[in-house]
Scaffold this motif. Structure first.
Motif, short mmCIF file in Angstrom:
data_model
loop_
_atom_site.label_atom_id
_atom_site.label_comp_id
_atom_site.label_asym_id
_atom_site.label_seq_id
_atom_site.Cartn_x
_atom_site.Cartn_y
_atom_site.Cartn_z
N GLN A 116 17.48 4.80 -2.49
CA GLN A 116 16.52 4.38 -1.78
C GLN A 116 15.30 3.94 -2.20
N VAL A 117 14.86 2.52 -2.22
CA VAL A 117 13.63 2.03 -2.59
C VAL A 117 13.02 1.13 -1.63
N ASN A 118 12.04 1.55 -1.03
CA ASN A 118 11.28 0.56 -0.12
C ASN A 118 9.65 0.27 -0.37
N ALA A 149 7.42 13.80 -6.10
CA ALA A 149 6.24 13.51 -6.54
C ALA A 149 5.39 12.50 -5.38
N LEU A 150 4.08 12.90 -5.26
CA LEU A 150 3.33 11.78 -4.63
C LEU A 150 2.26 11.24 -5.82
N VAL A 151 2.30 10.07 -5.80
CA VAL A 151 1.37 9.13 -6.78
C VAL A 151 0.38 8.51 -6.00
N ARG A 152 -0.94 8.95 -6.21
CA ARG A 152 -1.98 8.19 -5.54
C ARG A 152 -2.54 7.28 -6.77
N PHE A 153 -2.80 6.14 -6.17
CA PHE A 153 -3.55 4.91 -6.99
C PHE A 153 -4.94 4.73 -6.57
N GLU A 154 -5.76 4.08 -7.46
CA GLU A 154 -7.35 3.81 -7.26
C GLU A 154 -7.51 2.87 -6.20
N ASN A 155 -6.58 1.78 -5.92
CA ASN A 155 -6.85 1.04 -4.89
C ASN A 155 -6.25 1.60 -3.43
N GLY A 156 -5.89 2.79 -3.43
CA GLY A 156 -5.61 3.45 -2.06
C GLY A 156 -4.23 3.57 -1.61
N ALA A 157 -3.43 2.84 -2.85
CA ALA A 157 -1.97 2.77 -2.36
C ALA A 157 -1.34 4.10 -2.74
N SER A 158 -0.08 4.46 -2.66
CA SER A 158 0.49 5.81 -3.03
C SER A 158 1.93 5.24 -3.17
N CYS A 191 8.78 0.54 -8.32
CA CYS A 191 7.84 0.40 -7.47
C CYS A 191 6.57 0.02 -7.99
N TRP A 192 5.93 0.64 -9.28
CA TRP A 192 4.66 0.39 -9.78
C TRP A 192 4.71 -1.16 -10.35
N TYR A 193 5.61 -1.44 -10.74
CA TYR A 193 5.57 -3.00 -11.25
C TYR A 193 5.35 -3.90 -10.17
N LEU A 194 6.20 -3.71 -8.91
CA LEU A 194 6.20 -4.57 -7.85
C LEU A 194 4.76 -4.29 -7.07
N TYR A 248 0.82 -1.21 -0.04
CA TYR A 248 -0.04 -0.14 -0.10
C TYR A 248 0.72 1.18 -0.04
N PHE A 249 2.19 1.03 0.22
CA PHE A 249 2.96 2.34 0.22
C PHE A 249 4.39 2.00 -0.27
N ALA A 250 5.08 2.79 -1.00
CA ALA A 250 6.27 2.59 -1.46
C ALA A 250 6.79 3.90 -1.53
N LYS A 251 8.25 3.97 -1.31
CA LYS A 251 9.06 5.25 -1.21
C LYS A 251 10.36 4.96 -2.01
N ALA A 252 10.60 5.86 -2.88
CA ALA A 252 11.91 5.75 -3.97
C ALA A 252 12.54 7.00 -3.94
N SER A 253 13.88 7.04 -3.90
CA SER A 253 14.84 8.08 -4.00
C SER A 253 16.13 7.69 -4.52
N MET A 254 16.23 8.54 -5.77
CA MET A 254 17.76 8.42 -6.63
C MET A 254 18.34 9.78 -6.22
N ILE A 255 19.12 10.12 -5.47
CA ILE A 255 19.97 11.28 -5.24
C ILE A 255 21.26 11.49 -5.78
N ARG A 256 21.58 12.27 -6.82
CA ARG A 256 23.01 12.63 -7.08
C ARG A 256 23.24 14.03 -6.51
N ARG A 257 24.31 14.21 -5.81
CA ARG A 257 24.63 15.41 -5.35
C ARG A 257 25.49 16.22 -6.42
N LEU A 258 25.94 15.57 -7.50
CA LEU A 258 26.43 16.18 -8.62
C LEU A 258 26.52 15.30 -9.58
#
Length: 352
Positions: free
Chosen positions: A262-264, A236-245, A186-189, A147-157
Motif C-alpha cells: 500500500q502506498v498512499n 519509521a516516521l520521517v518528518r520534513f522541513e516543510n511540515g510534511a511527513s 513517496c519522497w520523489y512524488l 503533506y502526508f504519505a503512507k507506505a507499506s510493503m508487507i511480506r508474511r514469509l
C-alpha cells in the motif's frame, strides 16, 4: 553517437531484468558481462550474444569499448565498483541502494563530480507507467500540496536468504531491500523535501521462519536457512522541513494474514493511491470523487518498469535527457535509511 556499448557487472537474479531491457533497446549493444561465477556469466553471454566475459570487474572496466555499466552486485560492493567505473570513464546505472553507508555515498557523489560522468540510481518504481501518469497530475497541482504519505510493503514469509539476510553484504533487511523503493517513491512524488528528523524501529523477533512448510517463497541462489542476521520488519516516521511527513512499515517476516503493498499520498486538493493500483481522489461541487485512470498498467509492472528505467538510462548516457534519479538522490536516501537504523538502535529520534 546513436548507440552505446553496455557492460553488466553482477549476474545474479536482478541482472536478468536489466539484460532483457537492454536487449530490447535498439540503441544498445550488450558488450560485456562479469560475474564471480564464470559458468553463469558464460551462459548469459551465450544467451544474449555478449562477446566479452569477465570474472573481475576491473578487467571489464579496462575494456575501452564499454561506455556504460549496470551494477547488479551485493550492496556492500556498490560504492567501490561505482567509483571505479566512473574513474574508468563509464556512465553508471547502480542498482538500489546506492551503497551501505553515508560515507560511501558521499565518496560516490564526489567521484561523479570529479569525473563528470553520470550515475543513475536504480529506483525502478520511479519509472513505472502509472507513476508517469500520476506525476502529471501532481505537477499540474491537481493534488495541491502533498503533506502526508503512507507506505507499506508487507511480506508474511519473504526473507530471500543468501546475501539478502547477511547484513555485512546487504546492509540490512527489508528496510534497505524493499523499503528503499517505497520510501524513495513517496519522497520523489512529494517533491523531494528536505528531511528534518527520523524516528524508527526495527524488530528481529521471528527470524527467517525457515521452519514453515507448504508455502513457497523466493529464495536467493545462495540461500542457507541457518544464516540470517537482518531485521524481520521495520517502521519509521520521517518528518520534513516543510511540515510534511511519511509513515512507512516493511517486513520480510510478519504474522500477517497476507502479503500486502500500500502506498498512499495525501494533499490539500486531492490524494492518490499508488499501490495496489493507481487511483486518484478529489472533490468537485462539494462531492468527493474517486478517479480511476484508464491505463494499461494501473499497478506496478515489474519488467515494463525496468524497460522504462533502462531506456531512460540509455537516453541519459546519449545526452538526450537528464536522469531523473541522480547520485544526489541516492545519497539522500542512504541518509534516511541509515538514520532509521540508527534511531532503532539508539531508541531516539535522529535530527538532520
Amino acid at each position: 553517437m546513436d548507440t552505446i556499448k553496455i557492460g553488466l557487472i553482477g549476474n545474479g537474479s536482478i541482472s536478468e531484468s536489466h539484460l532483457q531491457a537492454y536487449e530490447a533497446n535498439p540503441k544498445v549493444q550488450l558488450w560485456a558481462v562479469c560475474d564471480l561465477n564464470e559458468e553463469r556469466a558464460r551462459k548469459t553471454a551465450e544467451k544474449y550474444d555478449i562477446p566479452h566475459v569477465y570474472t573481475d570487474y576491473r578487467e571489464l572496466l579496462a575494456n575501452s569499448e564499454v561506455q556504460a555499466v549496470s551494477i547488479c552486485t551485493w550492496n556492500n560492493t556498490h560504492a567501490e565498483i561505482s567509483i571505479a567505473a566512473l574513474e574508468a570513464d563509464k556512465n553508471v546505472l547502480c542498482e538500489k541502494p546506492l551503497c551501505k553507508t553515508v560515507d560511501e555515498a558521499l565518496k560516490v557523489e564526489e567521484a561523479v563530480r570529479k569525473t563528470g560522468k553520470m550515475l543513475q540510481v536504480g529506483y525502478v518504481r520511479r519509472h513505472a507507467s502509472n507513476i508517469a501518469v500520476l506525476k502529471k497530475f501532481i505537477d499540474a497541482g491537481d493534488l495541491g500540496d502533498l503533506y502526508f504519505a503512507k507506505a507499506s510493503m508487507i511480506r508474511r514469509l519473504g526473507n530471500p536468504g543468501g546475501w539478502f539476510s547477511d547484513s555485512e553484504r546487504s546492509g540490512g533487511g527489508p528496510l534497505i531491500d524493499i523499503g528503499v523503493h517505497v520510501i524513495d517513491l513517496c519522497w520523489y512524488l512529494m517533491g523531494k523535501p528536505k528531511v528534518k528528523s527520523v524516528s524508527g524501529n526495527t524488530y528481529s523477533k521471528l527470524g527467517n521462519r525457515s521452519n514453515i512448510e507448504n508455502y513457497d517463497f523466493y529464495q536467493a541462489a545462495d540461500y542457507d536457512a541457518s544464516k540470517n542476521n537482518v531485521e524481520d520488519m521495520a517502521n519509521a516516521l520521517v518528518r520534513f522541513e516543510n511540515g510534511a511527513s511519511l509513515l512507512v512499515d516493511v517486513s520480510f517476516s510478519l504474522h500477517a494474514k497476507q502479503d500486502s503493498a500500500q502506498v498512499n499520498l495525501y494533499g490539500t486538493k486531492g490524494g492518490a493511491e499508488v499501490e495496489p493500483k493507481l487511483s486518484i481522489v478529489t472533490e468537485q461541487h462539494n462531492t468527493m470523487i474517486n478517479i480511476e485512470p484508464q491505463i494499461t498498467q494501473p499497478a506496478f509492472d515489474f519488467q515494463g518498469s525496468f524497460q522504462n528505467e533502462i531506456n531512460h538510462f540509455v537516453d541519459s548516457c546519449l545526452g538526450i535527457i537528464e536522469t531523473n534519479s541522480p547520485v544526489e538522490d541516492g545519497v539522500e536516501m542512504i541518509k534516511i535509511l541509515n538514520a532509521i537504523y540508527q534511531s532503532a538502535a539508539e531508541g531516539r529520534e535522529i535530527q538532520f
